[in-house]
Scaffold this motif. Structure first.
Motif, short mmCIF file in Angstrom:
data_model
loop_
_atom_site.label_atom_id
_atom_site.label_comp_id
_atom_site.label_asym_id
_atom_site.label_seq_id
_atom_site.Cartn_x
_atom_site.Cartn_y
_atom_site.Cartn_z
N ASP A 17 0.81 -1.25 -0.01
CA ASP A 17 0.02 -0.21 -0.13
C ASP A 17 0.80 1.14 -0.18
OD1 ASP A 17 -2.27 -1.35 -0.13
OD2 ASP A 17 -2.71 -1.41 2.15
N ILE A 18 2.02 0.94 0.57
CA ILE A 18 3.24 2.28 0.76
C ILE A 18 3.92 2.57 -0.53
CG2 ILE A 18 4.78 3.17 1.91
CD1 ILE A 18 3.91 1.80 4.60
N LEU A 19 4.28 1.33 -1.21
CA LEU A 19 5.09 1.34 -2.40
C LEU A 19 4.49 1.44 -3.93
CD1 LEU A 19 7.45 -1.62 -1.39
CD2 LEU A 19 7.78 0.83 -1.29
N ASP A 20 3.08 0.91 -3.93
CA ASP A 20 2.52 0.92 -5.11
C ASP A 20 2.26 2.49 -5.70
OD1 ASP A 20 2.43 -1.70 -5.31
OD2 ASP A 20 0.19 -1.80 -4.57
N PRO A 21 2.03 3.40 -5.00
CA PRO A 21 1.63 4.80 -5.46
C PRO A 21 3.10 5.58 -5.91
CG PRO A 21 0.78 4.38 -3.40
CD PRO A 21 1.48 3.64 -3.40
N LEU A 22 4.25 4.91 -5.27
CA LEU A 22 5.53 5.85 -5.33
C LEU A 22 6.10 5.61 -7.06
CD1 LEU A 22 7.56 4.60 -2.11
CD2 LEU A 22 5.99 6.62 -2.67
N PRO A 23 6.66 6.82 -7.49
CA PRO A 23 7.39 6.95 -8.61
C PRO A 23 8.44 5.71 -8.83
CG PRO A 23 7.62 8.66 -7.94
CD PRO A 23 6.80 7.99 -6.92
N ARG A 24 8.65 5.25 -10.05
CA ARG A 24 9.75 4.24 -10.18
C ARG A 24 11.02 4.56 -11.10
NH1 ARG A 24 6.48 -1.48 -9.26
NH2 ARG A 24 5.15 -0.78 -7.41
N ASP A 25 11.07 5.89 -11.15
CA ASP A 25 12.12 6.48 -12.28
C ASP A 25 13.39 6.50 -11.37
OD1 ASP A 25 11.01 8.34 -10.36
OD2 ASP A 25 11.48 10.07 -11.71
N LYS A 26 13.40 6.36 -10.38
CA LYS A 26 14.67 6.36 -9.46
C LYS A 26 15.16 4.98 -9.27
CE LYS A 26 15.07 10.89 -9.43
NZ LYS A 26 16.22 11.69 -10.12
N LYS A 27 16.56 4.85 -8.80
CA LYS A 27 16.85 3.31 -8.35
C LYS A 27 16.47 2.96 -7.00
CE LYS A 27 21.39 0.99 -7.93
NZ LYS A 27 22.69 0.99 -7.72
N TYR A 28 16.24 4.04 -6.18
CA TYR A 28 15.67 3.87 -4.79
C TYR A 28 14.24 4.24 -4.36
CZ TYR A 28 20.61 3.49 -4.41
OH TYR A 28 22.14 3.27 -4.73
N PRO A 29 13.44 3.57 -3.84
CA PRO A 29 12.09 4.01 -3.47
C PRO A 29 12.19 4.99 -2.44
CG PRO A 29 12.55 2.04 -2.26
CD PRO A 29 13.60 1.94 -3.31
N LEU A 30 13.19 5.01 -1.43
CA LEU A 30 13.46 6.25 -0.41
C LEU A 30 14.57 6.89 -0.73
CD1 LEU A 30 12.78 7.19 2.57
CD2 LEU A 30 14.42 5.58 3.29
N ILE A 31 14.28 8.10 -1.00
CA ILE A 31 15.29 9.15 -1.49
C ILE A 31 14.73 10.55 -0.90
CG2 ILE A 31 15.31 8.20 -3.89
CD1 ILE A 31 13.48 10.31 -4.98
N THR A 32 15.97 11.37 -0.97
CA THR A 32 15.91 12.82 -0.36
C THR A 32 15.12 13.59 -1.28
OG1 THR A 32 17.75 13.56 -1.07
CG2 THR A 32 18.06 12.15 0.78
N ALA A 33 15.08 15.12 -0.80
CA ALA A 33 14.37 15.96 -1.77
C ALA A 33 15.30 16.41 -2.86
CB ALA A 33 14.24 17.40 -0.76
N TYR A 34 16.43 15.96 -2.62
CA TYR A 34 17.45 16.10 -3.88
C TYR A 34 17.47 14.68 -4.85
CZ TYR A 34 18.70 19.78 -0.85
OH TYR A 34 18.82 21.01 -0.07
N GLY A 35 16.65 14.01 -4.68
CA GLY A 35 16.63 12.61 -5.55
C GLY A 35 17.60 11.84 -5.33
N GLU A 36 18.40 11.75 -4.20
CA GLU A 36 19.54 10.98 -3.64
C GLU A 36 18.97 9.98 -2.53
OE1 GLU A 36 22.19 10.62 -5.34
OE2 GLU A 36 21.79 12.33 -6.68
N PRO A 37 19.83 8.96 -2.45
CA PRO A 37 19.46 7.89 -1.21
C PRO A 37 19.98 8.55 0.02
CG PRO A 37 21.34 7.04 -2.40
CD PRO A 37 20.63 8.31 -3.43
#
Length: 364
Positions: free
Chosen positions: A255-275
């Motif tokens: 339920d938490i992961l399904d809505p997330l975009p998958r254009d990055k390598k990591y599902p958990l990223i900072t505001a700068y798009g980095e892990p």
């Protein structure tokens, strides 16, 4: 007069009371003793300096980086670093032991004295010294416990090298009371979920930590490629110990992961798009819980404890706890089982008492 005094101005010699020839430089009423005999380095350097009117600058002795005196703790640590047991450790374990070993090797033998334990012979370590070292860590007893483990690695290396014949820490019991990180309560979890909606980094970190039950070193580096959404599993190779876990993907995590975009390598990223790094994730979780108005103690690692508590209270066996959380030590897994079992037994016991002694409410 000797040949040396003839060709060296202001140089003279004499025999002392032991009949040893001594040399001196005498000029303008000033006498400078010259050590050694002509031709020796110290003699030549002092005479040249006297002729030039300057003082002799003794050579500075500089310690070579990484140098260690024989049979010392520093030398023992170098043996540890080349041992087969050390090479088999995972990077996280190595980093922790290196940090602790460095702290011990640079620890003053006596407070406010330059002598360090790293330069002391292992054979000079006594039990009273070890107790004194542990006493310095009374405010952080678990760190002291881990430090003792690291010191013992050096002692075992010294035993292998036959620098010592006995372990001075043999049967030394040092087991501080274990409190550990506490699990989150149901109310605290509800409070965090109410403040941070699905799609936020806070909720993603929370979901990964809770429903995967892994350490921050693994949560911070979770990749999309680890998930098989068709088979509903996630495969994790833990940083600590290198154990590979294949875990079911729970509906709560999906339920938490399904809505997330998958254009990055990591599902958990900072505001700068980095892990996130491990340390930054710990600090950021503390910031998130504070913004949610939650009490101290709601930590990232506490979510791992929360899953362990849930498993135990749901009747999971100790083996199931070990395989889900990645514990190799059965004692860690049994902490959850014992607490859950105590609660079940106490509830059952009090229920029996209540059924036996309860009284009927008076009518009306």
């Amino acid at each position: 007069m000797t040949e040396d005094t003839d060709r060296r101005p202001y140089l003279s010699s004499f025999l002392d009371r032991h009949n040893t020839r001594r040399w001196r430089y005498r000029r303008a009423g000033k006498t400078i003793p010259i050590p050694g005999q002509p031709g020796e380095p110290a003699f030549e350097a002092t005479y040249e300096a006297a002729c030039e009117g300057r003082k002799v600058q003794p050579a500075k002795i500089l310690a070579m980086p990484g140098a260690a005196l024989p049979a010392t703790f520093r030398a023992a640590w170098r043996r540890v670093l080349s041992s087969p047991e050390w090479l088999a450790h995972d990077p996280a374990t190595k980093a922790k032991n290196i940090r602790l070993a460095t702290e011990f090797l640079e620890l003053p033998v006596i407070p406010d004295d330059p002598a360090q334990w790293g330069d002391m012979r292992v054979a000079d370590l006594k039990r009273r010294h070890v107790k004194d070292i542990l006493a310095r860590y009374s405010a952080t007893p678990h760190k002291g416990k881990h430090l003792l483990v690291t010191i013992r690695k050096m002692i075992y290396a010294a035993l292998d090298e036959e620098w010592i014949e006995a372990d001075p820490t043999w049967k030394m019991a040092y087991k501080p009371a274990y409190k550990g990180w506490r699990a989150w309560t149901e109310a605290e979890r509800a409070q965090f979920e109410a403040r941070w909606p699905i799609g936020s980094a806070a909720r993603t970190a929370y979901g990964l930590a809770l429903w995967l039950g892994n350490r921050r070193s693994d949560v911070a580096r979770v990749e999309w490629s680890w998930f098989d959404f068709r088979q509903n599993i996630v495969t994790i190779e833990q940083v600590k110990g290198g154990k590979v876990l294949v875990l079911p993907l729970t509906p709560m995590l999906r339920d938490i992961l399904d809505p997330l975009p998958r254009d990055k390598k990591y599902p958990l990223i900072t505001a700068y798009g980095e892990p996130f790094s491990e340390k930054s994730l710990t600090g950021t979780m503390a910031h998130w819980t504070k913004l949610a108005g939650m009490p101290p103690g709601c930590t990232l690692h506490g979510l791992r404890k929360t899953l362990g508590k849930m498993l135990a209270e749901s009747g999971a066996s100790t083996r199931q706890l070990m395989e889900t959380l990645g514990h190799d030590d059965i004692e860690h897994a049994e902490l959850y089982s014992r607490e859950a079992e105590q609660r079940r037994l106490a509830k059952d016991g009090m229920s029996r008492v209540t059924r036996k002694f309860r009284t009927l409410k008076p009518a009306g």
